[in-house]
Design an enzyme around this catalytic site. Structure first.
Site, short mmCIF file in Angstrom:
data_model
loop_
_atom_site.label_atom_id
_atom_site.label_comp_id
_atom_site.label_asym_id
_atom_site.label_seq_id
_atom_site.Cartn_x
_atom_site.Cartn_y
_atom_site.Cartn_z
CG ASP A 45 36.89 51.68 35.41
OD1 ASP A 45 37.94 51.92 36.03
OD2 ASP A 45 36.51 50.52 35.16
CG ASP A 71 38.60 56.60 43.36
OD1 ASP A 71 38.16 55.64 44.02
OD2 ASP A 71 39.76 57.03 43.48
CB VAL A 72 34.09 52.77 44.16
CG1 VAL A 72 33.44 52.44 42.83
CG2 VAL A 72 35.33 51.92 44.39
CG ASN A 98 32.35 44.78 38.44
OD1 ASN A 98 32.47 43.57 38.58
ND2 ASN A 98 33.20 45.48 37.69
CE1 TYR A 163 39.32 40.45 45.46
CE2 TYR A 163 38.93 38.15 46.03
CZ TYR A 163 38.69 39.23 45.20
OH TYR A 163 37.83 39.12 44.13
CE LYS A 167 35.76 41.35 45.91
NZ LYS A 167 34.89 42.23 45.14
N1 LIG Z 1 38.16 37.52 38.04
C1 LIG Z 1 37.82 36.72 39.04
O1 LIG Z 1 38.23 35.55 39.08
C2 LIG Z 1 36.92 37.22 40.14
C3 LIG Z 1 36.42 36.27 41.03
C4 LIG Z 1 35.60 36.71 42.05
C5 LIG Z 1 35.25 38.03 42.18
N2 LIG Z 1 35.76 38.95 41.31
C6 LIG Z 1 35.36 40.35 41.52
O2 LIG Z 1 34.70 40.82 40.37
C7 LIG Z 1 34.87 42.23 40.25
C8 LIG Z 1 35.40 42.55 38.86
O3 LIG Z 1 36.68 41.96 38.73
P1 LIG Z 1 37.36 41.59 37.35
O4 LIG Z 1 37.90 40.21 37.50
O5 LIG Z 1 36.50 41.93 36.21
O6 LIG Z 1 38.62 42.55 37.47
P2 LIG Z 1 39.15 43.76 36.59
O7 LIG Z 1 40.44 44.18 37.20
O8 LIG Z 1 39.12 43.40 35.18
O9 LIG Z 1 38.03 44.86 36.86
C9 LIG Z 1 38.01 45.67 38.00
C10 LIG Z 1 37.56 47.05 37.60
O10 LIG Z 1 37.51 47.87 38.76
C11 LIG Z 1 38.07 49.13 38.42
N3 LIG Z 1 38.55 49.81 39.62
C12 LIG Z 1 39.63 49.52 40.39
N4 LIG Z 1 39.74 50.41 41.40
C13 LIG Z 1 38.69 51.28 41.26
C14 LIG Z 1 38.24 52.42 41.98
N5 LIG Z 1 38.91 52.88 43.07
N6 LIG Z 1 37.13 53.05 41.56
C15 LIG Z 1 36.46 52.62 40.45
N7 LIG Z 1 36.84 51.56 39.72
C16 LIG Z 1 37.95 50.90 40.13
C17 LIG Z 1 39.19 48.80 37.42
O11 LIG Z 1 39.59 49.92 36.68
C18 LIG Z 1 38.49 47.72 36.60
O12 LIG Z 1 37.73 48.27 35.57
C19 LIG Z 1 35.83 42.64 41.37
O13 LIG Z 1 35.09 43.14 42.46
C20 LIG Z 1 36.49 41.32 41.73
O14 LIG Z 1 36.97 41.31 43.05
C21 LIG Z 1 36.59 38.57 40.28
#
Ligand SMILES: NC(=O)c1ccc[n+]([C@@H]2O[C@H](COP(=O)([O-])OP(=O)(O)OC[C@H]3O[C@@H](n4cnc5c(N)ncnc54)[C@H](O)[C@@H]3O)[C@@H](O)[C@H]2O)c1
Length: 267
Positions: A45, A71-72, A98, A163, A167
């Site tokens: 992360d 940092d991705v 993720n 977004y 995606k």
């Molecule tokens: N929560 C939902 O309803 C939902 C639905 C569909 C898809 N998603 C996808 O699931 C994944 C996880 O989301 P979540 O809901 O757990 O959100 P979250 O915000 O809890 O987790 C996202 C993580 O990505 C990290 N991050 C952000 N920018 C970054 C970077 N540049 N480099 C490395 N890490 C980075 C953050 O620190 C965090 O740990 C995401 O790709 C999100 O788009 C979430």
């Protein structure tokens, strides 16, 4: 138990919270499901303090976990961690792309900078990760890459524009990579979650008006199972789907989307 025994797995965006957090993100919940199934997990992360604490907490429970900064959007970060994995373990079996961000802004309110940021993390980050990880996986002639897209990679909504683009890109680059990596027996799939209660949603709630939040949550009513169960999808349910795609149980599954959305996009 033991569905991922002996596997080395790297999960991005999985270290922003700790076991003490009220709600774990999809990344953190996936780390826990992977640990339960016997994998060695590299948590990564941009939140190094929380990520290291999360790793220590899991280590104290007997799990084999490490924390590394990625940092991705930074190719150099990927190179550092992939070469550390090669030196330390000699192989990488699983990558879960993720890390992701979302902003509650639509076509009218999204700036060029918002667009670039969203697509940099969600789409370019996934590309850089697949490229770096598959170079190591090719040496072992096997691997599984799971990219986290969204139901919003399948359908549009009133709530966002960049977004959706990012995606949708994740889904299609997964299919292209699945074809290009099949000769090396590397599988690539995407997961499309629906409405999942994670820190991302907690932040969204804090950043929009209560009317907008009510309207957004009302959208849950559109999902048959969310409506019946009257709850959000727990992050662990997405983690379990990722376990399946990452494991050898899915050895003939590549280039597909696993939709975990309570039936929302079935309509
Ligand atoms: N929560 C939902 O309803 C939902 C639905 C569909 C898809 N998603 C996808 O699931 C994944 C996880 O989301 P979540 O809901 O757990 O959100 P979250 O915000 O809890 O987790 C996202 C993580 O990505 C990290 N991050 C952000 N920018 C970054 C970077 N540049 N480099 C490395 N890490 C980075 C953050 O620190 C965090 O740990 C995401 O790709 C999100 O788009 C979430």
């Amino acid at each position: 138990m033991n569905r991922l025994d002996g596997k080395i797995a790297l999960i991005t965006g999985s270290g922003a919270e700790t076991l003490k957090s009220e709600v774990l993100g999809i990344g953190g919940a996936t780390v826990i499901e992977f640990c339960k199934e016997g994998a060695t997990v590299i948590i990564s992360d941009v939140f190094d303090k929380e990520g290291s604490e999360f790793a220590s907490e899991l280590k104290s429970k007997g799990y084999d976990v490490y924390y590394k900064h990625i940092d991705v959007t930074k190719n150099a970060d990927w190179d550092n961690v992939i070469s550390w994995i090669e030196k330390t373990f000699g192989k990488l079996d699983i990558l879960v792309n993720n890390a992701g961000i979302s902003m509650p802004i639509n076509l009218f309110t999204t700036t060029e900078a918002d667009w670039d940021k969203t697509n940099d993390v969600n789409s370019k980050g996934c590309f850089l990760g697949m490229k770096a990880a598959s170079a190591l996986m090719q040496k072992n002639n096997s691997g599984s890459i799971v990219n986290i897209s969204s139901m919003y990679g399948l359908v549009g909504s009133p709530y966002s524009v960049g977004y959706h683009a990012s995606k949708g890109a994740v889904r299609l680059m997964s299919k292209a990579a699945a074809i290009q990596l099949a000769p090396y027996k590397i599988r690539v799939n995407s997961v499309c979650p629906g409405m999942v209660m994670s820190p991302m949603q907690v932040r969204k709630k804090a950043n929009i008006s209560s009317e907008k939040w009510e309207e957004f949550v009302g959208f849950l009513e559109d999902s048959p199972l969310n409506k019946a169960k009257k709850e959000w999808i727990p992050t662990s349910q997405i983690g379990l789907g990722i376990v399946y795609l990452a494991s050898d149980e899915a050895q003939w599954v590549t280039g597909t989307d696993l939709v975990i959305d309570g039936g929302q996009t079935a309509q």
